[in-house]
Scaffold this active site. Sequence first.
Site, short mmCIF file in Angstrom:
data_model
loop_
_atom_site.label_atom_id
_atom_site.label_comp_id
_atom_site.label_asym_id
_atom_site.label_seq_id
_atom_site.Cartn_x
_atom_site.Cartn_y
_atom_site.Cartn_z
N ARG A 89 0.83 -1.19 0.00
CA ARG A 89 0.00 0.00 0.00
C ARG A 89 0.87 1.25 0.00
O ARG A 89 2.07 1.20 0.30
CB ARG A 89 -0.91 0.02 1.24
CG ARG A 89 -2.02 -0.99 1.23
CD ARG A 89 -2.77 -1.02 2.55
NE ARG A 89 -1.96 -1.58 3.63
CZ ARG A 89 -2.39 -1.71 4.89
NH1 ARG A 89 -3.61 -1.27 5.23
NH2 ARG A 89 -1.61 -2.24 5.82
N LYS B 134 1.60 2.14 7.44
CA LYS B 134 1.93 1.42 8.67
C LYS B 134 2.92 2.19 9.53
O LYS B 134 3.59 3.12 9.08
CB LYS B 134 2.50 0.04 8.33
CG LYS B 134 1.50 -0.90 7.70
CD LYS B 134 0.35 -1.22 8.64
CE LYS B 134 0.79 -2.09 9.81
NZ LYS B 134 -0.32 -2.38 10.76
N TYR C 34 -1.29 4.59 10.47
CA TYR C 34 -1.75 3.58 11.42
C TYR C 34 -0.56 3.27 12.33
O TYR C 34 0.45 2.74 11.86
CB TYR C 34 -2.18 2.30 10.70
CG TYR C 34 -3.46 2.43 9.91
CD1 TYR C 34 -4.67 2.69 10.55
CD2 TYR C 34 -3.47 2.28 8.52
CE1 TYR C 34 -5.85 2.81 9.84
CE2 TYR C 34 -4.65 2.38 7.81
CZ TYR C 34 -5.84 2.66 8.47
OH TYR C 34 -7.01 2.78 7.75
N HIS D 259 -0.80 1.95 15.95
CA HIS D 259 -0.99 0.77 16.82
C HIS D 259 0.08 0.72 17.91
O HIS D 259 0.71 -0.31 18.14
CB HIS D 259 -0.99 -0.51 15.99
CG HIS D 259 -2.06 -0.56 14.95
ND1 HIS D 259 -3.40 -0.69 15.27
CD2 HIS D 259 -2.01 -0.48 13.59
CE1 HIS D 259 -4.11 -0.70 14.16
NE2 HIS D 259 -3.32 -0.57 13.13
N GLU E 67 -6.09 5.02 13.46
CA GLU E 67 -7.00 4.08 14.11
C GLU E 67 -7.71 4.63 15.34
O GLU E 67 -8.65 4.01 15.84
CB GLU E 67 -6.28 2.77 14.46
CG GLU E 67 -5.32 2.86 15.62
CD GLU E 67 -3.91 3.29 15.23
OE1 GLU E 67 -3.01 3.18 16.08
OE2 GLU E 67 -3.73 3.73 14.07
N ASP F 13 -2.80 -6.36 15.13
CA ASP F 13 -2.20 -5.03 15.16
C ASP F 13 -2.21 -4.43 16.56
O ASP F 13 -1.36 -3.60 16.89
CB ASP F 13 -2.94 -4.08 14.21
CG ASP F 13 -2.49 -4.23 12.77
OD1 ASP F 13 -1.31 -4.56 12.56
OD2 ASP F 13 -3.30 -4.03 11.86
#
Length: 380
Positions: A15, A75, A94, A96, A118, A269
């Site tokens: 991605r 990520k 994201y 996490h 998120e 995650d």
Amino acid sequence: MLIGVPTEIMNNENRVALTQGGVHELVEAGHTLLVQAGAGIGSGIADEDYRSVGAEIVDDAAQVWERAEMILKVKEPVGEELTQMREGQILFAYLHLAASAECTKAILDSKVTALAYETVTRGRALPLLAPMSQVAGRLAPVAGAYHLTQSQGGSGVLMGGVPGTRRANVVVIGGGVAGEAAGVIAAGMGANVKVIDLNLERLAELEKTHQGRLDTLASNAMNIAEAVADADLVIGSVLIPGAAAPKLVTAEMVETMRPGSVLVDIAIDQGGCFENSRPTTHQDPTYLVGDKIYYCVSNMPGGVPQTSTAALTNATLPYIQRVASQGWAGALSHDAGLAAGLNAHNGQLVHRGVFDAMADQLSLNQAHDFTPVEDVLANA
């Protein structure tokens, strides 16, 4: 604002943070876009596609990180990226953090302003997590069905069976966006599907919406244990925004499952919701615990990057535009939901769930290492 889009370096993460359409919108609004060469290749976007809408293509990630005021990623930073963040820079991705002490420490040490997709909210919804939850939820039964085949070490049960044989029993733990998507796809494949959740109103909504195609069950330890024991495939999709996922499926529960059963942990995650879960990659997606197969790929949507990148940009672009135009403090001051996305600033944690998850691991002190978002914005 000078916005940078580096190439993702996580294992098989194809991605990219923006499509060329997203870049076009930001350039038209007066912002400068730096895109690392090759960043979009995995998502079917060539460098020339970005260049044609006004992006500057740079050769390596170091230039992107060094020059950009805001870094857009998919990520969380890994590897060399952990040392490339800097004070005063905005990181929007994201993250996490509740599942990664290493990344949390690097973000605190760098004093970067870290916004996590998120944990951005809109009412009770998580608008920037939802599209990837839908993708992961739809992929989970597909991955589970594949690994149930005997050639992959599974029990050899077909999800929908054929006339005169039993269908696979699928248990989905967590009835949110990902869980609903997983249940719908599993039911569409012909399996018997049971969704377990704490929220009885949500269970009633699922039954009504899907007209009985999904069986529902209130979440408690006994119900989970009984459902897991009879399951061929268990899909974990439990989410507490920003916090570590609770371990709802114990090792003892898994031992009661039939040999060759499969467990897919979408919640990995955030640390995973199965006791024996540990992160895996697309390159090496499964491992055995006894004779049960665990699939715990931490970036499942990265396996379908053309779909995922487009869905991600659709969701994130309005928020990116506001941060770029108003600055992070201005944008967050006018949107409490976006403010909920602030996880760290100037060497301190801002999100309570992340702090609680990391306090012991990083020996954090609330008085020195945590500041409520309201106080951060008041002093910005």
